[in-house]
Design a protein around this motif. Sequence first.
Motif, PDB file in Angstrom:
ATOM      1  N   SER A 166      -3.270 -11.308  -7.600  1.00 16.43           N
ATOM      2  CA  SER A 166      -1.922 -11.581  -7.078  1.00 16.43           C
ATOM      3  C   SER A 166      -1.395 -10.412  -6.264  1.00 16.43           C
ATOM      4  N   PHE A 167      -1.645  -9.194  -6.727  1.00 16.33           N
ATOM      5  CA  PHE A 167      -1.147  -8.020  -6.007  1.00 16.33           C
ATOM      6  C   PHE A 167      -1.805  -7.892  -4.629  1.00 16.33           C
ATOM      7  N   GLY A 168      -3.033  -8.373  -4.527  1.00 18.16           N
ATOM      8  CA  GLY A 168      -3.738  -8.289  -3.246  1.00 18.16           C
ATOM      9  C   GLY A 168      -3.688  -9.575  -2.439  1.00 18.16           C
ATOM     10  N   VAL A 169      -2.733 -10.458  -2.743  1.00 15.23           N
ATOM     11  CA  VAL A 169      -2.675 -11.755  -2.065  1.00 15.23           C
ATOM     12  C   VAL A 169      -2.476 -11.562  -0.564  1.00 15.23           C
ATOM     13  N   PHE A 170      -3.208 -12.369   0.208  1.00 12.73           N
ATOM     14  CA  PHE A 170      -3.079 -12.277   1.670  1.00 12.73           C
ATOM     15  C   PHE A 170      -3.071 -13.655   2.319  1.00 12.73           C
ATOM     16  N   ASP A 171      -4.168 -14.425   2.128  1.00  7.98           N
ATOM     17  CA  ASP A 171      -4.335 -15.664   2.884  1.00  7.98           C
ATOM     18  C   ASP A 171      -3.260 -16.696   2.575  1.00  7.98           C
ATOM     19  N   GLY A 182      12.280 -12.908   7.650  1.00  7.49           N
ATOM     20  CA  GLY A 182      12.874 -11.576   7.586  1.00  7.49           C
ATOM     21  C   GLY A 182      12.153 -10.631   6.653  1.00  7.49           C
ATOM     22  N   GLY A 183      10.847 -10.843   6.484  1.00  8.78           N
ATOM     23  CA  GLY A 183      10.078  -9.964   5.610  1.00  8.78           C
ATOM     24  C   GLY A 183      10.260 -10.217   4.131  1.00  8.78           C
ATOM     25  N   ARG A 184      10.900 -11.336   3.763  1.00  6.33           N
ATOM     26  CA  ARG A 184      11.176 -11.605   2.352  1.00  6.33           C
ATOM     27  C   ARG A 184       9.914 -11.912   1.556  1.00  6.33           C
ATOM     28  N   THR A 185       8.843 -12.351   2.202  1.00 10.45           N
ATOM     29  CA  THR A 185       7.599 -12.652   1.495  1.00 10.45           C
ATOM     30  C   THR A 185       6.436 -11.791   1.977  1.00 10.45           C
ATOM     31  N   GLN A 186       6.748 -10.705   2.645  1.00 10.34           N
ATOM     32  CA  GLN A 186       5.671  -9.845   3.122  1.00 10.34           C
ATOM     33  C   GLN A 186       5.081  -9.054   1.955  1.00 10.34           C
ATOM     34  N   MET A 187       3.769  -9.171   1.755  1.00  8.14           N
ATOM     35  CA  MET A 187       3.059  -8.461   0.706  1.00  8.14           C
ATOM     36  C   MET A 187       2.341  -7.253   1.306  1.00  8.14           C
ATOM     37  N   ILE A 188       1.899  -6.372   0.450  1.00 12.85           N
ATOM     38  CA  ILE A 188       1.325  -5.123   0.951  1.00 12.85           C
ATOM     39  C   ILE A 188       0.033  -5.359   1.715  1.00 12.85           C
ATOM     40  N   ALA A 189      -0.782  -6.346   1.288  1.00 16.03           N
ATOM     41  CA  ALA A 189      -2.012  -6.642   2.021  1.00 16.03           C
ATOM     42  C   ALA A 189      -1.690  -7.142   3.428  1.00 16.03           C
ATOM     43  N   LEU A 190      -0.648  -7.943   3.557  1.00 20.49           N
ATOM     44  CA  LEU A 190      -0.229  -8.430   4.866  1.00 20.49           C
ATOM     45  C   LEU A 190       0.353  -7.298   5.710  1.00 20.49           C
ATOM     46  N   ASN A 195      -0.265  -3.608  10.373  1.00 23.26           N
ATOM     47  CA  ASN A 195      -0.398  -2.260  10.930  1.00 23.26           C
ATOM     48  C   ASN A 195      -1.690  -2.085  11.706  1.00 23.26           C
ATOM     49  N   VAL A 196      -2.733  -2.792  11.299  1.00 25.34           N
ATOM     50  CA  VAL A 196      -4.012  -2.670  12.007  1.00 25.34           C
ATOM     51  C   VAL A 196      -4.026  -3.524  13.270  1.00 25.34           C
ATOM     52  N   PHE A 197      -3.706  -4.808  13.134  1.00 22.71           N
ATOM     53  CA  PHE A 197      -3.943  -5.753  14.223  1.00 22.71           C
ATOM     54  C   PHE A 197      -2.712  -6.023  15.085  1.00 22.71           C
ATOM     55  N   ARG A 198      -1.516  -5.728  14.582  1.00 23.32           N
ATOM     56  CA  ARG A 198      -0.313  -5.942  15.399  1.00 23.32           C
ATOM     57  C   ARG A 198       0.217  -4.643  15.990  1.00 23.32           C
ATOM     58  N   TYR A 199       0.209  -3.588  15.193  1.00 20.37           N
ATOM     59  CA  TYR A 199       0.778  -2.318  15.648  1.00 20.37           C
ATOM     60  C   TYR A 199      -0.278  -1.306  16.057  1.00 20.37           C
ATOM     61  N   GLY A 200      -1.549  -1.549  15.734  1.00 18.27           N
ATOM     62  CA  GLY A 200      -2.617  -0.627  16.095  1.00 18.27           C
ATOM     63  C   GLY A 200      -2.515   0.718  15.404  1.00 18.27           C
ATOM     64  N   ASN A 201      -1.848   0.755  14.259  1.00 18.12           N
ATOM     65  CA  ASN A 201      -1.644   2.012  13.528  1.00 18.12           C
ATOM     66  C   ASN A 201      -2.674   2.108  12.401  1.00 18.12           C
ATOM     67  N   CYS A 206      -4.759   2.823   6.699  1.00 18.72           N
ATOM     68  CA  CYS A 206      -5.682   3.429   5.725  1.00 18.72           C
ATOM     69  C   CYS A 206      -4.912   4.060   4.569  1.00 18.72           C
ATOM     70  N   ALA A 207      -3.793   4.704   4.897  1.00 13.54           N
ATOM     71  CA  ALA A 207      -2.969   5.298   3.845  1.00 13.54           C
ATOM     72  C   ALA A 207      -2.389   4.209   2.934  1.00 13.54           C
ATOM     73  N   LEU A 208      -2.018   3.081   3.526  1.00 18.01           N
ATOM     74  CA  LEU A 208      -1.470   1.972   2.740  1.00 18.01           C
ATOM     75  C   LEU A 208      -2.511   1.411   1.777  1.00 18.01           C
ATOM     76  N   THR A 209      -3.772   1.367   2.198  1.00 10.51           N
ATOM     77  CA  THR A 209      -4.808   0.868   1.294  1.00 10.51           C
ATOM     78  C   THR A 209      -4.965   1.781   0.081  1.00 10.51           C
ATOM     79  N   LEU A 210      -4.776   3.082   0.267  1.00  8.97           N
ATOM     80  CA  LEU A 210      -4.836   4.009  -0.864  1.00  8.97           C
ATOM     81  C   LEU A 210      -3.650   3.787  -1.803  1.00  8.97           C
ATOM     82  N   VAL A 211      -2.477   3.546  -1.235  1.00  2.00           N
ATOM     83  CA  VAL A 211      -1.304   3.230  -2.056  1.00  2.00           C
ATOM     84  C   VAL A 211      -1.536   1.939  -2.836  1.00  2.00           C
ATOM     85  N   MET A 212      -2.110   0.962  -2.173  1.00  4.14           N
ATOM     86  CA  MET A 212      -2.398  -0.318  -2.816  1.00  4.14           C
ATOM     87  C   MET A 212      -3.396  -0.139  -3.955  1.00  4.14           C
TER      88      MET A 212
END
Length: 234
Positions: A166-171, A182-190, A195-201, A206-212
């Motif tokens: 559940s914590f890693g839910v994405f699809d 408005g970001g009300r259902t945005q999960m950390i995996a999303l 950050n990778v595919f929309r913002y190119g950051n 990578c830092a977020l994956t460590l937090v996750m």
Amino acid sequence: DPRLLATLWNTTLFTLSTVSIELVLGLAMAMILIQDFPGRGLVRAAVLIPWALPTAIMAMAWQWIYHSDYGILGDLLFRLGLSSTPNIPWLASPGLAMAACVLADVWKTTPFMALLLMSGLATIPGDIYEAAAIDGAGPVKQFFLITWPLLKPTVALACVFRAIQSFGVFDLIWVLTGGGPGGRTQMIALYVYDNVFRYGNLPYACALTLVMAACLVTLSALILFLARQREAAR
């Protein structure tokens, strides 16, 4: 990053809600399916169908169920007199979107929780129940004095498995709401994906994956610690 804090809160809320509901429903389902009755094999197979379906396909089906104009859920509530209108914006309303995602996830993964709990129930010797019945213990007492104490290790393991999923839910979220409204259902995996595919950051992703990963380890350790503490207190 204030958006990260909101994302972590959404993910935690989603995880706690889904795992709690699935534990209750899964335990009830497991206790029914463990019984011997005609057609048990067919019923067990039918119950596992939601879990066997690909998540993305299941989420697309729930998109139609939640559709504000053509969805069957809003129409059903309207016909039952539980809603003043059949046009309910389930996925577009900030107050309903999270509940809609939780309901879809519970429908899909409760059979998996039931399957795990059935394996634990199958290991409890039937002689214990027979002895308890002879001593005058009814079904309720048998559950709280026999079933629940002996099932606690399996419950803890099942909760860890489901909490990680559940914590890693994405699809599911990506198909249903895309993280909105408005970001009300945005999960950390999303958020990592964005950050990778929309913002190119990529560095921040990578830092977020460590937090996750740290959150997952902490959550799993906390569940196992609480289970062992309760077991030691008995």
